[in-house]
Design a protein around this motif. Structure first.
Motif, mmCIF file in Angstrom:
data_model
loop_
_atom_site.group_PDB
_atom_site.id
_atom_site.type_symbol
_atom_site.label_atom_id
_atom_site.label_comp_id
_atom_site.label_asym_id
_atom_site.label_seq_id
_atom_site.Cartn_x
_atom_site.Cartn_y
_atom_site.Cartn_z
ATOM 1 N N THR A 18 41.326 55.791 34.318
ATOM 2 C CA THR A 18 42.221 54.995 33.460
ATOM 3 C C THR A 18 41.783 54.956 32.003
ATOM 4 N N HIS A 19 40.579 55.464 31.710
ATOM 5 C CA HIS A 19 40.102 55.510 30.328
ATOM 6 C C HIS A 19 40.502 56.821 29.637
ATOM 7 N N LYS A 20 41.090 57.741 30.374
ATOM 8 C CA LYS A 20 41.357 59.077 29.840
ATOM 9 C C LYS A 20 42.557 59.097 28.901
ATOM 10 N N TRP A 21 43.613 58.374 29.286
ATOM 11 C CA TRP A 21 44.828 58.351 28.482
ATOM 12 C C TRP A 21 45.065 56.934 27.967
ATOM 13 N N PHE A 22 45.502 56.829 26.726
ATOM 14 C CA PHE A 22 45.856 55.538 26.135
ATOM 15 C C PHE A 22 46.939 55.792 25.103
ATOM 16 N N ILE A 23 47.346 54.770 24.379
ATOM 17 C CA ILE A 23 48.524 54.906 23.507
ATOM 18 C C ILE A 23 48.363 56.044 22.511
ATOM 19 N N GLU A 24 47.228 56.099 21.837
ATOM 20 C CA GLU A 24 47.104 57.030 20.717
ATOM 21 C C GLU A 24 47.111 58.498 21.128
ATOM 22 N N ASN A 25 46.686 58.830 22.352
ATOM 23 C CA ASN A 25 46.697 60.240 22.732
ATOM 24 C C ASN A 25 47.790 60.590 23.741
ATOM 25 N N PRO A 33 44.501 45.319 40.443
ATOM 26 C CA PRO A 33 43.069 45.244 40.132
ATOM 27 C C PRO A 33 42.233 45.945 41.185
ATOM 28 N N ASN A 34 41.100 46.478 40.758
ATOM 29 C CA ASN A 34 40.124 47.007 41.706
ATOM 30 C C ASN A 34 39.413 45.821 42.356
ATOM 31 N N THR A 35 39.654 45.613 43.619
ATOM 32 C CA THR A 35 39.084 44.446 44.289
ATOM 33 C C THR A 35 37.638 44.693 44.701
ATOM 34 N N LEU A 36 36.914 43.599 44.952
ATOM 35 C CA LEU A 36 35.511 43.668 45.332
ATOM 36 C C LEU A 36 35.328 43.796 46.843
ATOM 37 N N ASN A 37 36.344 43.341 47.583
ATOM 38 C CA ASN A 37 36.298 43.372 49.055
ATOM 39 C C ASN A 37 35.059 42.666 49.600
ATOM 40 N N ILE A 38 34.897 41.420 49.176
ATOM 41 C CA ILE A 38 33.764 40.604 49.611
ATOM 42 C C ILE A 38 34.271 39.265 50.151
ATOM 43 N N PRO A 39 33.473 38.581 50.944
ATOM 44 C CA PRO A 39 33.877 37.252 51.426
ATOM 45 C C PRO A 39 34.120 36.293 50.259
ATOM 46 N N GLY A 40 35.224 35.556 50.344
ATOM 47 C CA GLY A 40 35.547 34.562 49.323
ATOM 48 C C GLY A 40 36.401 35.070 48.184
ATOM 49 N N GLU A 41 36.771 36.367 48.229
ATOM 50 C CA GLU A 41 37.566 36.912 47.124
ATOM 51 C C GLU A 41 38.962 36.303 47.062
ATOM 52 N N ASP A 42 39.397 35.684 48.139
ATOM 53 C CA ASP A 42 40.715 35.054 48.160
ATOM 54 C C ASP A 42 40.689 33.599 47.696
ATOM 55 N N ASP A 92 31.416 27.724 39.119
ATOM 56 C CA ASP A 92 32.739 27.090 39.154
ATOM 57 C C ASP A 92 33.873 28.108 39.225
ATOM 58 N N PHE A 93 33.727 29.218 38.454
ATOM 59 C CA PHE A 93 34.779 30.228 38.401
ATOM 60 C C PHE A 93 34.172 31.623 38.320
ATOM 61 N N VAL A 94 34.963 32.601 38.797
ATOM 62 C CA VAL A 94 34.563 34.014 38.735
ATOM 63 C C VAL A 94 35.691 34.815 38.099
ATOM 64 N N LEU A 95 35.337 35.628 37.104
ATOM 65 C CA LEU A 95 36.259 36.607 36.543
ATOM 66 C C LEU A 95 35.783 37.988 36.986
ATOM 67 N N ALA A 96 36.496 38.586 37.919
ATOM 68 C CA ALA A 96 36.143 39.915 38.412
ATOM 69 C C ALA A 96 36.933 40.951 37.626
ATOM 70 N N LEU A 97 36.391 41.363 36.484
ATOM 71 C CA LEU A 97 37.088 42.278 35.576
ATOM 72 C C LEU A 97 36.527 43.685 35.784
ATOM 73 N N THR A 98 36.843 44.222 36.941
ATOM 74 C CA THR A 98 36.282 45.502 37.385
ATOM 75 C C THR A 98 37.261 46.659 37.233
ATOM 76 N N GLY A 99 38.286 46.468 36.449
ATOM 77 C CA GLY A 99 39.237 47.541 36.200
ATOM 78 C C GLY A 99 40.478 47.460 37.070
ATOM 79 N N TYR A 100 41.408 48.373 36.791
ATOM 80 C CA TYR A 100 42.709 48.367 37.441
ATOM 81 C C TYR A 100 43.084 49.799 37.816
ATOM 82 N N MET A 101 44.118 49.923 38.619
ATOM 83 C CA MET A 101 44.553 51.252 39.049
ATOM 84 C C MET A 101 46.078 51.320 39.082
ATOM 85 N N PRO A 102 46.622 52.541 38.944
ATOM 86 C CA PRO A 102 48.079 52.694 39.065
ATOM 87 C C PRO A 102 48.534 52.361 40.489
#
Length: 326
Positions: free
Chosen positions: A298-305, A131-140, A242-252
Motif C-alpha cells: 500500500t506504500h507503492k502507489w499514492f496520489i502523486e504517482n 484494517p490489518n487485524t492483530l488476531n489476538i484475544p480482546g481485539e473485539d 485504558d485504550f489501544v490504537l492498533a495502527l498496523t496498516g490497511y488493505m484493499p
C-alpha cells in the motif's frame, strides 16, 4: 436502468481525476462513492499533514494553494470538494457498489441504491477500507480501535499505540502532547524508516527522554479490560491500559475485486493483474487506478504517482473506440 460509457467506482482523488478526464473527452460517466467526497481523506486524522507538497497532490493541472508547503487534511478536503462542485462532476455519494458482473454487452453494476450498465469500469477504491487485524484475544473490546481521529479523546488516559508507520507515530506524538500516557509497541527494532522526515527525529527524541515508552521487537498479545499483555525480548510484560490504537496498516477489499474476475498474484503481495501501459486488468473492460494497483504494498502507489492513471485509462478507452469505428 441507466447506462454509462464509464462507471468509476470510488470518489477519491484518483477517481475524481478519471472523471475529469472522461468529461473532457466527452465520455458519459458516473462516479459511485460509498461515502462523502474523498471518503478516505475525510476519515484521516483531523490534524494529518501530507508527506507530499501541494503541487504533487494536484489533479488535471488545477492549482492546489496551501498555507504551508505540505498541506493538511482540511485543505485537501476543500481542494478536492471544489474540483467536484466547480466542474459539476457526475458523482453519486453514499452509494456503495455491491457487485460488478461481466455481461454480453459490457457490465452490470449493482449498488446500494440502483443498478447500472456500463461499457467500461474503473476501480479506484483505494485501500483504507479494511484494517490489518492483530488476531489476538480482546481485539473485539470497545477500547481498541484501528482508526484514529482526534487526540483530545485520549487526554489523561493510558494509551497504547501499535505500529511504527506515519499513522502510528503521528497519533503517538499528538496524544502525548494532549496529555495521554503513551506506550508504543513496535514489531521491528526501530521507528519506521518511511516516517515523515520532520517527524521521525521528534518521536526518537521523545522515546530517548522517556516521555513516550517504546517496546521494540515486541508485539501485543492480549487486550484486557484494564490492561494489555506485550511479548518483549525481555519476556512477557503486563501494563495498565485504558485504550489501544492498533495502527498496523490497511488493505484493499480483495474479495470485491476478485469477484469481478481480477486475478491476484499468489504471493503475500496479492498484486492485481493489469497492463501497466493501459491499466486494464485481465478482465477486458475493467481498469484499475490508484493505490489499489499495489495490492498489499500500500506504500507503492499514492496520489502523486498514480494521478497519471486517469489519462492512461481514458486514452486506452478512446483508442479502442477509434479502432472499433474503423
Amino acid at each position: 436502468m441507466e447506462h454509462f460509457r464509464v462507471v468509476i467506482i470510488g470518489g477519491g482523488p484518483i477517481g475524481i481525476a478519471c472523471a475529469l478526464e472522461a468529461q473532457k473527452n466527452g465520455l458519459n460517466y458516473v462516479i459511485l462513492e460509498k461515502g462523502p467526497i474523498v471518503n478516505s481523506l475525510f476519515n484521516y486524522p483531523q490534524n494529518m499533514q501530507f508527506f507530499s507538497s501541494s503541487e504533487k497532490l494536484e489533479i488535471d493541472n488545477i492549482p492546489f494553494i496551501s498555507t504551508e508547503a505540505k498541506p493538511k487534511r482540511n485543505e485537501a478536503l476543500e481542494y478536492y470538494r471544489r474540483i467536484v462542485t466547480s466542474n459539476d462532476l457526475n458523482i453519486r455519494l453514499f452509494e456503495k457498489v455491491k457487485n460488478v458482473e461481466k455481461t454480453q454487452n459490457g457490465f452490470s453494476i449493482v449498488s446500494s441504491k440502483n443498478t447500472y450498465t456500463a461499457d467500461k469500469v474503473i476501480v479506484a477504491t483505494g485501500f483504507y477500507d479494511l484494517p490489518n487485524t492483530l488476531n489476538i484475544p480482546g481485539e473485539d473490546l470497545p477500547k481498541i480501535a484501528h482508526y484514529y481521529k482526534d487526540p483530545h479523546f485520549y487526554a489523561s488516559q493510558k494509551l497504547a499505540v501499535v505500529g511504527a508507520s506515519n499513522s502510528a507515530i503521528d497519533a503517538a506524538l499528538e496524544c502525548y502532547r494532549k496529555g495521554a500516557e503513551v506506550t508504543l509497541i513496535i514489531r521491528g527494532d526501530e521507528v519506521g524508516p518511511r516516517v515523515k522526515y520532520w517527524v521521525r527525529p521528534d518521536i526518537i527524541n521523545r522515546i530517548e527522554e522517556g516521555s513516550i515508552k517504546a517496546y521494540f521487537n515486541s508485539k501485543l498479545t492480549e487486550v484486557r479490560q484494564s490492561e494489555i499483555v506485550i511479548d518483549t525480548p525481555e519476556g512477557t510484560v503486563t501494563i495498565q491500559n485504558d485504550f489501544v490504537l492498533a495502527l498496523t496498516g490497511y488493505m484493499p477489499n480483495f474479495d470485491f475485486i476478485t469477484h469481478m474476475g481480477i486475478k491476484l498474484s499468489e504471493d503475500a503481495k496479492k498484486l492485481p493483474q493489469y497492463d501497466p501501459e493501459t491499466m486494464e486488468t485481465n478482465v477486458a473492460g475493467i481498469y484499475l487506478a490508484g493505490v489499489i494497483c499495489g495490492g498489499m504494498e500500500t506504500h507503492k502507489w499514492f496520489i502523486e504517482n498514480s494521478r497519471i492513471h486517469a489519462k492512461m485509462i481514458i486514452s486506452s478507452i478512446l483508442k479502442e473506440k477509434e479502432i472499433s469505428t474503423i
